[in-house]
Design a protein around this motif. Structure first.
Motif, PDB file in Angstrom:
ATOM      1  N   ASP A 155      -6.260  -4.987  -8.763  1.00 32.49           N
ATOM      2  CA  ASP A 155      -7.272  -3.940  -8.938  1.00 32.49           C
ATOM      3  C   ASP A 155      -6.635  -2.604  -9.313  1.00 32.49           C
ATOM      4  O   ASP A 155      -7.268  -1.774  -9.974  1.00 32.49           O
ATOM      5  CB  ASP A 155      -8.083  -3.776  -7.652  1.00 32.49           C
ATOM      6  CG  ASP A 155      -8.970  -4.985  -7.361  1.00 32.49           C
ATOM      7  OD1 ASP A 155      -9.185  -5.795  -8.286  1.00 32.49           O
ATOM      8  OD2 ASP A 155      -9.416  -5.127  -6.208  1.00 32.49           O
ATOM      9  N   ALA A 156      -5.396  -2.402  -8.884  1.00 31.76           N
ATOM     10  CA  ALA A 156      -4.691  -1.157  -9.224  1.00 31.76           C
ATOM     11  C   ALA A 156      -4.005  -1.241 -10.581  1.00 31.76           C
ATOM     12  O   ALA A 156      -3.379  -0.271 -11.017  1.00 31.76           O
ATOM     13  CB  ALA A 156      -3.658  -0.845  -8.148  1.00 31.76           C
ATOM     14  N   ALA A 174      -1.939   6.305  -5.278  1.00 31.03           N
ATOM     15  CA  ALA A 174      -2.363   6.310  -6.667  1.00 31.03           C
ATOM     16  C   ALA A 174      -3.873   6.223  -6.828  1.00 31.03           C
ATOM     17  O   ALA A 174      -4.478   6.972  -7.585  1.00 31.03           O
ATOM     18  CB  ALA A 174      -1.697   5.152  -7.407  1.00 31.03           C
ATOM     19  N   LEU A 175      -4.508   5.340  -6.080  1.00 28.54           N
ATOM     20  CA  LEU A 175      -5.907   5.040  -6.349  1.00 28.54           C
ATOM     21  C   LEU A 175      -6.873   6.186  -6.059  1.00 28.54           C
ATOM     22  O   LEU A 175      -7.742   6.473  -6.880  1.00 28.54           O
ATOM     23  CB  LEU A 175      -6.310   3.776  -5.575  1.00 28.54           C
ATOM     24  CG  LEU A 175      -5.594   2.497  -6.029  1.00 28.54           C
ATOM     25  CD1 LEU A 175      -6.086   1.317  -5.211  1.00 28.54           C
ATOM     26  CD2 LEU A 175      -5.835   2.241  -7.501  1.00 28.54           C
ATOM     27  N   GLU A 235       0.821  -1.212   0.000  1.00 31.26           N
ATOM     28  CA  GLU A 235       0.000   0.000   0.000  1.00 31.26           C
ATOM     29  C   GLU A 235       0.854   1.260   0.000  1.00 31.26           C
ATOM     30  O   GLU A 235       0.555   2.236  -0.679  1.00 31.26           O
ATOM     31  CB  GLU A 235      -0.918   0.001   1.222  1.00 31.26           C
ATOM     32  CG  GLU A 235      -2.044  -1.021   1.148  1.00 31.26           C
ATOM     33  CD  GLU A 235      -2.952  -0.948   2.352  1.00 31.26           C
ATOM     34  OE1 GLU A 235      -2.480  -0.513   3.419  1.00 31.26           O
ATOM     35  OE2 GLU A 235      -4.129  -1.314   2.226  1.00 31.26           O
ATOM     36  N   PRO A 268      -0.541   4.322 -11.135  1.00 33.14           N
ATOM     37  CA  PRO A 268       0.070   3.765  -9.922  1.00 33.14           C
ATOM     38  C   PRO A 268       1.491   4.265  -9.720  1.00 33.14           C
ATOM     39  O   PRO A 268       2.153   4.724 -10.657  1.00 33.14           O
ATOM     40  CB  PRO A 268       0.038   2.254 -10.174  1.00 33.14           C
ATOM     41  CG  PRO A 268      -1.039   2.062 -11.201  1.00 33.14           C
ATOM     42  CD  PRO A 268      -1.007   3.278 -12.051  1.00 33.14           C
ATOM     43  N   ILE A 321       0.619   1.464  -4.218  1.00 31.39           N
ATOM     44  CA  ILE A 321      -0.727   1.878  -4.633  1.00 31.39           C
ATOM     45  C   ILE A 321      -1.421   2.893  -3.737  1.00 31.39           C
ATOM     46  O   ILE A 321      -2.443   3.453  -4.148  1.00 31.39           O
ATOM     47  CB  ILE A 321      -1.646   0.642  -4.755  1.00 31.39           C
ATOM     48  CG1 ILE A 321      -1.766  -0.086  -3.413  1.00 31.39           C
ATOM     49  CG2 ILE A 321      -1.156  -0.295  -5.825  1.00 31.39           C
ATOM     50  CD1 ILE A 321      -2.681  -1.291  -3.448  1.00 31.39           C
ATOM     51  N   ARG A 322      -0.925   3.170  -2.544  1.00 31.40           N
ATOM     52  CA  ARG A 322      -1.696   4.001  -1.608  1.00 31.40           C
ATOM     53  C   ARG A 322      -2.021   5.372  -2.186  1.00 31.40           C
ATOM     54  O   ARG A 322      -3.168   5.830  -2.128  1.00 31.40           O
ATOM     55  CB  ARG A 322      -0.942   4.166  -0.292  1.00 31.40           C
ATOM     56  CG  ARG A 322      -1.615   5.156   0.655  1.00 31.40           C
ATOM     57  CD  ARG A 322      -0.870   5.276   1.951  1.00 31.40           C
ATOM     58  NE  ARG A 322      -1.003   4.066   2.744  1.00 31.40           N
ATOM     59  CZ  ARG A 322      -0.340   3.849   3.879  1.00 31.40           C
ATOM     60  NH1 ARG A 322       0.497   4.764   4.316  1.00 31.40           N
ATOM     61  NH2 ARG A 322      -0.515   2.745   4.557  1.00 31.40           N
TER      62      ARG A 322
END
Length: 433
Positions: A83-84, A42-43, A35, A49, A39-40
């Motif tokens: 998912d990312a 980015a989403l 995370e 990402p 990805i933390r």
């Protein structure tokens, strides 16, 4: 500019201390690393990402046979990455590789379910090419060319045959079509000189055929300590310490940028890890059992007061009692003391290592020594070696000789009891003084 996350030796399902909370630590650590560094940020914003892909250089799992909840842990983390839109490229390590004669593994299962890409060389003995491009339908392949312009190649766990395998890998790379950009190779093995007592380590010269074949970044795993060599060989180390001894190793996760100017690999260590505290106390041999216990308690209290040990963090603590003691080892109730120290420190795991030797004495006696002299010196040695009796050793030794003589003379039990009582009374009186 391609950017990726390189991690290894995650060891989901770690159970060395038979502690469920400690086993969960390895999952929470992996989740935090993914995370935080992939990805933390980015989403929520909807932008691209932080990384283009993630590398797992072996030992995702601690065991080849998994409990269902450990597989669920892996799927939970890998689902976030999927998912990312971040592909995960992995190889098997010695902990999670398929046993000889078995055609599948849990990494193969995750690959078949499109949770990651398991990059494996083909079976040359069965007529397969060593390196085939990733086949999305078969979900098989030894290498993959990613949209970001990086070619990633896999390998297997080779053990002692690693030097010969490297020669085969290098030759096979030379037979591939030109790479679209930088070439990365995943390889699970260790280099000599990094940790002590590691058999079968590779020499740096063993790796050079890979560099000559065009490998720009060699992504290693296996040794749980961070190291990098010559700007192209990188080993992040394990995400969590697998033992108390490993607490002294620097380890982490690499965030890597590759551009025309070269490779920039930054080791990230600012993520969730359970603190480990190592304490050590040297004993001189003069302490009583009670003094040893008080010393251990005082040492833990001092570590807390200095901030070295923080009870709120539920650390793992090791205390080593070394040196010499003047009493029999069984006189110290290690289990009770350990429980008391664990409660005091609020440690998740408290390891009390009682490694002190029993202090021994051996008085020199000549060959002409009489039986009485030998007997007296034996009593003196035994008493002097015990911190509770050494100050009165001569008097107690004489008392034991007197007791033996009265027994041999056939004296009645009240006389024997009277002598023992006088010795004990005298000892108690001296202690009060």
């Amino acid at each position: 500019m391609p950017r990726f996350l390189h991690i290894a030796d995650i060891h989901l399902g770690f159970d060395r201390y038979d502690n469920k909370v400690r086993t969960q630590d390895f999952f929470y650590t992996l989740m935090d690393v993914v995370e935080r560094y992939a990805i933390r940020e980015a989403l929520p914003s909807g932008i691209a990402p932080q990384v283009d892909f993630v590398l797992i250089a072996g030992d995702l799992f601690e065991h080849r046979n998994l409990q269902p909840h450990i597989l669920n842990q892996a799927q939970a983390v890998l689902s976030l990455l999927k998912d990312a839109g971040i592909p995960v490229l992995a190889i098997e390590g010695n902990h999670d590789n398929r046993p000889y004669g078995v055609n599948t593994s849990w990494l193969r299962y995750l690959s078949d379910w499109e949770m990651l890409y398991l990059l494996e060389p083909g079976d040359v003995a069965q007529g397969e090419p060593f390196y085939s491009p990733w086949d999305a339908e078969r979900k098989r392949g030894g290498y993959i060319d990613l949209p970001c312009g990086v070619r990633v190649l896999g390998s297997s766990w080779y053990g002692s045959t690693a030097p010969k395998a490297i020669e085969q890998i290098a030759a096979s790379i030379g037979e591939l079509p030109p790479a679209p950009g930088p070439t990365v190779l995943l390889f699970h093995h260790g280099l000599e000189g990094q940790i002590a007592r590691y058999q079968g380590a590779l020499r740096y010269s063993d790796l050079l055929p890979l560099k000559q074949a065009g490998v720009d970044y060699l992504a290693l795993g296996h040794i749980h300590k961070n190291y990098e060599i010559e700007g192209w060989v990188f080993n992040p180390g394990s995400l969590e310490a697998n033992s108390i001894d490993e607490a002294r190793f620097e380890r982490g996760a690499y965030v890597v940028d590759i551009d025309p100017d070269g490779i920039r690999a930054e080791l990230k260590r600012d993520y969730r890890q359970r603190p480990i505290v190592r304490l050590r106390q040297s004993l001189r041999g003069s302490e009583t059992v009670e003094e040893v216990e008080q010393t251990a308690i005082a040492l833990v209290q001092q570590a807390i007061s200095l901030g070295q040990l923080q009870p709120d963090a539920q650390p793992i603590v090791e205390l080593r009692l070394e040196g010499e003691v003047g009493f029999e080892r069984t006189e110290l109730d290690v289990r009770s003391l350990q429980q008391q120290l664990q409660s005091l420190s609020n440690a998740l795991i408290f390891l009390l290592k009682f490694e002190a030797d029993v202090l021994t004495f051996a008085s020199p006696l000549g060959e002409e020594a009489s039986r009485d002299q030998v007997e007296r010196e034996v009593f003196l040695d035994l008493l002097t070696a015990n911190s509770a009796y050494k100050n009165r050793a001569p008097a107690l030794a004489q008392g034991l000789i007197d007791l033996k003589n009265r027994q041999l003379e056939g004296r009645p039990e009240p006389d024997l009891y009277e002598l023992v009582q006088s010795l004990l009374t005298s000892e108690s009186s001296e202690r009060r003084d």
